[in-house]
Every structure is written in C-alpha cells, then in structure tokens.
Design an enzyme around this catalytic site. Structure first.
Site, PDB file in Angstrom:
ATOM      1  N   HIS A 187     -23.471  15.508   3.202  1.00  0.00           N
ATOM      2  CA  HIS A 187     -23.273  16.027   1.847  1.00  0.00           C
ATOM      3  C   HIS A 187     -22.210  17.115   1.886  1.00  0.00           C
ATOM      4  O   HIS A 187     -22.251  17.958   2.759  1.00  0.00           O
ATOM      5  CB  HIS A 187     -24.583  16.607   1.312  1.00  0.00           C
ATOM      6  CG  HIS A 187     -24.409  17.227  -0.043  1.00  0.00           C
ATOM      7  ND1 HIS A 187     -24.297  16.456  -1.181  1.00  0.00           N
ATOM      8  CD2 HIS A 187     -24.291  18.531  -0.427  1.00  0.00           C
ATOM      9  CE1 HIS A 187     -24.130  17.269  -2.220  1.00  0.00           C
ATOM     10  NE2 HIS A 187     -24.121  18.529  -1.786  1.00  0.00           N
TER      11      HIS A 187
ATOM     12  N   LYS B  49       0.831  -1.219   0.000  1.00  0.00           N
ATOM     13  CA  LYS B  49       0.000   0.000   0.000  1.00  0.00           C
ATOM     14  C   LYS B  49       0.858   1.259   0.000  1.00  0.00           C
ATOM     15  O   LYS B  49       0.473   2.293  -0.554  1.00  0.00           O
ATOM     16  CB  LYS B  49      -0.959   0.000   1.190  1.00  0.00           C
ATOM     17  CG  LYS B  49      -2.326  -0.515   0.853  1.00  0.00           C
ATOM     18  CD  LYS B  49      -2.439  -2.002   0.743  1.00  0.00           C
ATOM     19  CE  LYS B  49      -2.492  -2.663  -0.549  1.00  0.00           C
ATOM     20  NZ  LYS B  49      -2.576  -4.119  -0.502  1.00  0.00           N
TER      21      LYS B  49
HETATM   22  C1  LIG Z   1       1.822  -8.635  -1.755  1.00  0.00           C
HETATM   23  C2  LIG Z   1       0.678  -8.942  -0.841  1.00  0.00           C
HETATM   24  C3  LIG Z   1      -0.294  -7.995  -0.598  1.00  0.00           C
HETATM   25  C4  LIG Z   1      -1.348  -8.274   0.250  1.00  0.00           C
HETATM   26  N1  LIG Z   1      -2.291  -7.313   0.470  1.00  0.00           N
HETATM   27  C5  LIG Z   1      -3.317  -7.575   1.281  1.00  0.00           C
HETATM   28  C6  LIG Z   1      -4.285  -6.574   1.558  1.00  0.00           C
HETATM   29  O1  LIG Z   1      -4.203  -5.454   1.058  1.00  0.00           O
HETATM   30  N2  LIG Z   1      -5.291  -6.865   2.402  1.00  0.00           N
HETATM   31  C7  LIG Z   1      -5.406  -8.109   2.981  1.00  0.00           C
HETATM   32  O2  LIG Z   1      -6.343  -8.327   3.742  1.00  0.00           O
HETATM   33  N3  LIG Z   1      -4.508  -9.075   2.747  1.00  0.00           N
HETATM   34  C8  LIG Z   1      -3.466  -8.838   1.912  1.00  0.00           C
HETATM   35  N4  LIG Z   1      -2.533  -9.799   1.700  1.00  0.00           N
HETATM   36  C9  LIG Z   1      -2.707 -11.111   2.371  1.00  0.00           C
HETATM   37  C10 LIG Z   1      -2.252 -11.028   3.830  1.00  0.00           C
HETATM   38  O3  LIG Z   1      -0.914 -10.644   3.871  1.00  0.00           O
HETATM   39  C11 LIG Z   1      -2.475 -12.366   4.499  1.00  0.00           C
HETATM   40  O4  LIG Z   1      -3.822 -12.745   4.361  1.00  0.00           O
HETATM   41  C12 LIG Z   1      -2.134 -12.308   5.979  1.00  0.00           C
HETATM   42  O5  LIG Z   1      -0.813 -11.911   6.191  1.00  0.00           O
HETATM   43  C13 LIG Z   1      -2.386 -13.679   6.623  1.00  0.00           C
HETATM   44  O6  LIG Z   1      -2.043 -13.630   7.969  1.00  0.00           O
HETATM   45  P1  LIG Z   1      -1.549 -14.917   8.744  1.00  0.00           P
HETATM   46  O7  LIG Z   1      -1.260 -14.464  10.117  1.00  0.00           O
HETATM   47  O8  LIG Z   1      -2.482 -16.028   8.544  1.00  0.00           O
HETATM   48  O9  LIG Z   1      -0.193 -15.350   8.013  1.00  0.00           O
HETATM   49  P2  LIG Z   1       1.146 -14.533   7.758  1.00  0.00           P
HETATM   50  O10 LIG Z   1       0.928 -13.082   7.788  1.00  0.00           O
HETATM   51  O11 LIG Z   1       1.738 -15.135   6.550  1.00  0.00           O
HETATM   52  O12 LIG Z   1       2.042 -14.890   9.025  1.00  0.00           O
HETATM   53  C14 LIG Z   1       2.572 -16.151   9.222  1.00  0.00           C
HETATM   54  C15 LIG Z   1       3.865 -15.996   9.979  1.00  0.00           C
HETATM   55  O13 LIG Z   1       4.262 -17.257  10.465  1.00  0.00           O
HETATM   56  C16 LIG Z   1       5.669 -17.310  10.472  1.00  0.00           C
HETATM   57  N5  LIG Z   1       6.065 -18.705  10.544  1.00  0.00           N
HETATM   58  C17 LIG Z   1       5.846 -19.695   9.651  1.00  0.00           C
HETATM   59  N6  LIG Z   1       6.309 -20.849  10.125  1.00  0.00           N
HETATM   60  C18 LIG Z   1       6.836 -20.607  11.343  1.00  0.00           C
HETATM   61  C19 LIG Z   1       7.463 -21.402  12.338  1.00  0.00           C
HETATM   62  N7  LIG Z   1       7.625 -22.714  12.176  1.00  0.00           N
HETATM   63  N8  LIG Z   1       7.890 -20.814  13.454  1.00  0.00           N
HETATM   64  C20 LIG Z   1       7.736 -19.481  13.634  1.00  0.00           C
HETATM   65  N9  LIG Z   1       7.149 -18.683  12.737  1.00  0.00           N
HETATM   66  C21 LIG Z   1       6.696 -19.235  11.611  1.00  0.00           C
HETATM   67  C22 LIG Z   1       6.055 -16.607   9.174  1.00  0.00           C
HETATM   68  O14 LIG Z   1       7.379 -16.118   9.230  1.00  0.00           O
HETATM   69  C23 LIG Z   1       5.031 -15.490   9.125  1.00  0.00           C
HETATM   70  O15 LIG Z   1       5.523 -14.301   9.668  1.00  0.00           O
HETATM   71  C24 LIG Z   1      -1.452  -9.552   0.867  1.00  0.00           C
HETATM   72  C25 LIG Z   1      -0.465 -10.517   0.645  1.00  0.00           C
HETATM   73  C26 LIG Z   1       0.586 -10.223  -0.193  1.00  0.00           C
HETATM   74  C27 LIG Z   1       1.636 -11.272  -0.424  1.00  0.00           C
END
Ligand SMILES: Cc1cc2nc3c(=O)[nH]c(=O)nc-3n(C[C@H](O)[C@H](O)[C@H](O)COP(=O)(O)OP(=O)(O)OC[C@H]3O[C@@H](n4cnc5c(N)ncnc54)[C@H](O)[C@@H]3O)c2cc1C
Length: 465
Positions: free
Chosen positions: A444, A53
């Site tokens: 508005h 963003k």
């Molecule tokens: C380029 C891009 C743009 C995006 N834009 C948007 C947006 O505008 N709006 C939106 O809603 N979503 C967006 N998303 C999607 C959003 O980033 C994800 O939906 C969100 O981050 C998911 O959250 P999460 O906590 O499930 O996983 P993640 O954010 O992926 O977090 C998982 C974490 O677990 C850690 N991890 C993995 N395995 C281990 C382990 N064994 N031990 C310790 N740590 C570990 C990883 O390092 C990571 O930091 C975007 C994604 C990308 C790639």
C-alpha cells in the site's frame, strides 16, 4: 557452385518468434542460423510493438503536461515537434533491433540478412540479399515469417493518403484529420496517438464495439474516454467507395440502409493481417494451411516432417509474446529440451490511455458457455494510488467460476493495466483462485491493491468500496 553450410536449425524470419527460437537453439548448444530479409526484431521491434509504444509515450506525456496544473505545477505553453516524435520512435526501434543482433552474436546464432526459401525439406536457399545463392542445409527448419497488414481490395497504399500501420509509423506530416478503419488494438492505439496531438480522428469498426475482443464494459469506458478526447467513433459500420483525391480521401460509412460520406486528409487501414508466405516455399514444398495460416501440430511441426512453424504465421492471437512462447516451445521440443506446450492463457494489451489489458474469457463468452460465474469489480476511483496520481479512470473486473473460484477472465482498464495483468496471468497459469489473489498482501499504496480488491469484491469483501 553455391556455398553450402550445415545447421541443426535454420530459422526463417527474425521477429519475436524467429529470433527467440534461434537464441533458444543457441542456448541449447545447437548450430543455428536465422535468416531475416529486413532487420532482426521483425515487425514487433521495427514496425509494431516498440515504435508504436514510443509514439504513445510521447502522446501520453504531452497530454499529462497539459494537465500539470492539477498537480500544482505551472508550465508554459506546451508545444511539440511531430517530426521529432516520429524520429525518437525510429531511434528506439533501431536501438532494440541492434540489441537482437548483439544477442545473436552472444548466442552464436549465424545472422543471415537475406530472403530465405525452403527449396526442399532440409534445404534453404538465400534468394535475395548479399548472400544470394547460398544454400543452407538444416536438420530442422522453423518458419517464423509472420504476417502482413490486410488491405482493402483495389485500394493502393501510397503511404500518404492511404496507409497501413507501417507507413503511419513513419508519417512525414501529421494529418489534420484521419479516418482509421478498424478499432482493434492497432487502430485504437493510433487513434489515441493522433487524437492526443490534435488530429481530428474518425474511428470506424465493423463489429458492434471498439476493441471488439475486449469485455463489453471495458469497451464502453474506453469509448467514453475517446468521446472526451473528441475521437468520433462509428461501430457496426462498413467502409465502401473509398476515393483517393490529391488532397484528401472520401469514403462512405454504411450501416444498414444509411450511408454517410466522410472526408479526411488520410485513411489508415488497421483491418487485420494475413499470413506472410511470399516466396518462403518453393513450388516443391507444400504445407497444410488453414485460411492461409500454416497448420502445426502440438509440437509446432507442420504437415511436412522437419519443418516447424511459430508466431503470427500459424494464426491468432497475433501477439509478440505469444510468438516468442511458441518458438521457444517448438525449439525445446525439437531438441528434446522439454515437451512443447501450446498457448493457453495469454494477456492481450492495448496501450492507449486509459490502458486496456485482459486475459481469459470475457463475461459475454462465459455466459455463452453457460458457466455459472461471479464477478468482482473494483474501480480505480477507490484506489488511493490512482487518485493520488490523478489517474483513476477505469476498473479491474474479475470473472470466476461460481463454486470453485477458478479465475476465468480478468479485464482491466486504467492506469498501468498492461503491467498489472501479469499477476492474474501467473495466477491462472498456476490454476490459482480469486481467494489466493484476495489473501495475498499487496503493498500500500499501489495500483496492484485493486487486483486483490476486485477478487475480494466477488464475495462482497472489498474494503474500499
Ligand atoms: C503497429 C503494430 C503494433 C503492435 N503492437 C503490439 C503490441 O503492443 N504487443 C504485441 O504483443 N504485439 C503487437 N503487435 C503484433 C506483433 O508485432 C506481432 O505479433 C509479432 O511481431 C509477431 O512475431 P513473428 O515473429 O511471428 O513475426 P514478425 O515479427 O512479423 O517477423 C517476421 C519476420 O520474417 C521476415 N521474413 C518474412 N519472410 C522472410 C523470408 N522469406 N526470408 C527472411 N525473412 C523473412 C520479415 O521480414 C519479418 O521480420 C503489433 C503489430 C503492429 C503492426
């Protein structure tokens, strides 16, 4: 002997699911640790939502300034420094990640930087990082390890000619030309960002339209806007035969019997994600999965009692706000702070210009379900605020159930669409109808008037069209 600490909850993964779940447990007075192998904030804050963003804001501003004359302003030659654009985006990500580290302290969450592995239910080992070998005992475990970008088989991501979004967010040099494979939110956002700065963009999508999950009419308006920017779009096309050279990438676009070869400085793969479970579970722990995603029940508990899952790891929609919601519901449920709810209505937003935002069903989906429905539509060209801002591309489209007026789907393309959608999300959550939106007084002149006018248009009662 390795050190052991006892916790009420250990969260593996510090993204929007993991950090929110850990903070919620902290708020509930639980002893909680969050194990993150890279940086707090996860994909969203470090490699996703937030840095992208920041880049898009630079692109939007750059385009706007070039149109300054429309507003009666004279500016000299507008220039940009690509390295600084990327640099700002990294600083924003860094600032937000630090913010999460602060929130961990505030909520007494033990933040452990390292890789976590569930060795048996109730026990986690830190298998990498400074605290390697540390054992955490936990009454409950929340897996929130997210996803990783899907790749094309046999195609190496080198961060230069071949990138996923992660490499693209830290591009050292702006490519003169790029092929973006995949026209979902991520592909489209990069197409806008690079296109706005003059990269020759070719956007390729296997499905019949760009932004495939969005309403057909929205996709058409966005496609026209991209045409105007000179972004070439190929839909219903498969990519084959990718050849990576020293200075360029060549690939074939295949549609039925037709095959066209395109060449560009680089290719960006935005073809979706796969669940990230690498090293998360020891061979002694086996969880039920569906297409690689961890299966959970209505309380977000996996097939192994005491191990929960939330966020991208449990499957679509892969959205940060959904991930956060799921983790909070899971934690509330595990500690008796409310019956967990599964995700029902959620907004999906794409931050190109014009912005796209939607919630609920597309018109196509409503038709396929055979529901009797009505459509109310209001164009931003009829909104005083949009015209005054010289930002009137797009519309608000509301689909409602014919008899009851129940809101079935809302599709916005245009200025601040991603902010405007919240009103309809609330209305749908409260099981409101289009009449409630129609009869709510909107200030508005605001863009939000278009939301009420679209509802009114359902009954032919919009005033400004
Ligand atoms: C380029 C891009 C743009 C995006 N834009 C948007 C947006 O505008 N709006 C939106 O809603 N979503 C967006 N998303 C999607 C959003 O980033 C994800 O939906 C969100 O981050 C998911 O959250 P999460 O906590 O499930 O996983 P993640 O954010 O992926 O977090 C998982 C974490 O677990 C850690 N991890 C993995 N395995 C281990 C382990 N064994 N031990 C310790 N740590 C570990 C990883 O390092 C990571 O930091 C975007 C994604 C990308 C790639």
């Amino acid at each position: 002997m390795s050190e052991t600490t006892n916790y009420d909850l250990v969260v593996i993964g510090g993204g929007p699911a993991g950090y929110a779940g850990a903070i919620r447990a902290g708020q509930l007075g639980k002893k909680v640790a969050c194990v993150e192998m890279e940086r707090a904030g996860g994909t969203c804050l470090n490699w996703g939502c937030i840095p992208s963003k920041a880049l898009l804001k630079s692109a939007e501003l750059y385009s706007k300034i070039q149109k300054a004359e429309i507003f009666g302003l004279k500016v000299g030659k507008v220039e940009y420094d690509f390295e600084k654009v990327i640099g700002r985006s990294r600083r924003v990500a860094d600032q937000m990640a630090k913010g999460i580290e602060f929130l961990f302290k505030k909520n007494k969450v033990d933040y452990i930087v390292g890789k976590g592995q569930v060795i048996v239910p109730g026990m986690i080992e830190i298998t990498d990082g400074k605290e390697k070998g540390k054992i955490l005992k936990a009454d409950k475990i929340l897996l929130a390890t997210g996803t990783k970008a899907r790749r094309l088989p046999g195609l190496e991501v080198d961060g230069d000619r071949v990138m996923t979004s992660r490499e693209a967010l830290v591009m050292k040099k702006q490519p003169k030309s790029i092929v973006i494979v995949g026209a979902g939110a991520i592909g489209v956002e990069f197409a806008y960002f690079l296109g706005a700065f003059g990269t020759k963009v070719t956007l390729v999508e296997m499905l019949p339209q760009i932004v495939p999950v969005e309403d057909d009419e929205v996709a058409k308006v966005l496609s026209r806007a991209f045409d105007k920017m000179g972004i070439a779009q190929h839909v219903g096309v498969k990519v084959e035969n990718v050849q990576v050279g020293k200075d360029s990438v060549k690939l074939d676009l295949v549609k039925g019997d037709a095959r066209e070869t395109v060449e560009a400085d680089a290719v960006l793969l935005a073809i979706g994600v796969t669940a990230y479970l690498d090293g998360v579970l020891s061979p002694k722990v086996s969880l039920k999965t569906d297409r690689g995603y961890v299966t959970v029940n209505d309380s977000y508990e996996t097939s192994v009692p005491g191990i929960y899952g939330a966020g991208d790891l449990i499957g679509p929609p892969w959205l940060a706000h959904v991930a956060t919601y799921e983790a909070i519901q899971a934690v509330n449920g595990m500690f008796g702070a409310g019956k967990p709810k599964r995700v029902n209505n959620f907004p999906g937003c794409t931050y190109c210009i014009p912005q796209v935002a939607s919630t609920g069903m597309t018109e196509r989906a409503v038709k396929e379900k055979g529901i009797a429905y009505k459509v109310g539509k209001f164009p931003f060209t009829a909104s005083g605020k949009a015209v005054a801002s010289a930002d009137s591309d797009g519309f608000v489209k509301v689909i409602s159930e014919e008899k009851t007026g129940e809101i079935l789907g809302v599709h916005i393309i245009g200025p601040e669409a991603t902010e405007l959608i919240a009103e309809y999300c609330l209305a749908m959550d409260m099981e409101g109808t289009i009449d409630e939106i129609h009869h709510t007084i909107h200030a508005h002149p605001t863009l939000s008037e278009a939301l009420a006018e679209a509802a009114a248009a359902t009954h032919g009662q919009a005033i400004h069209i």
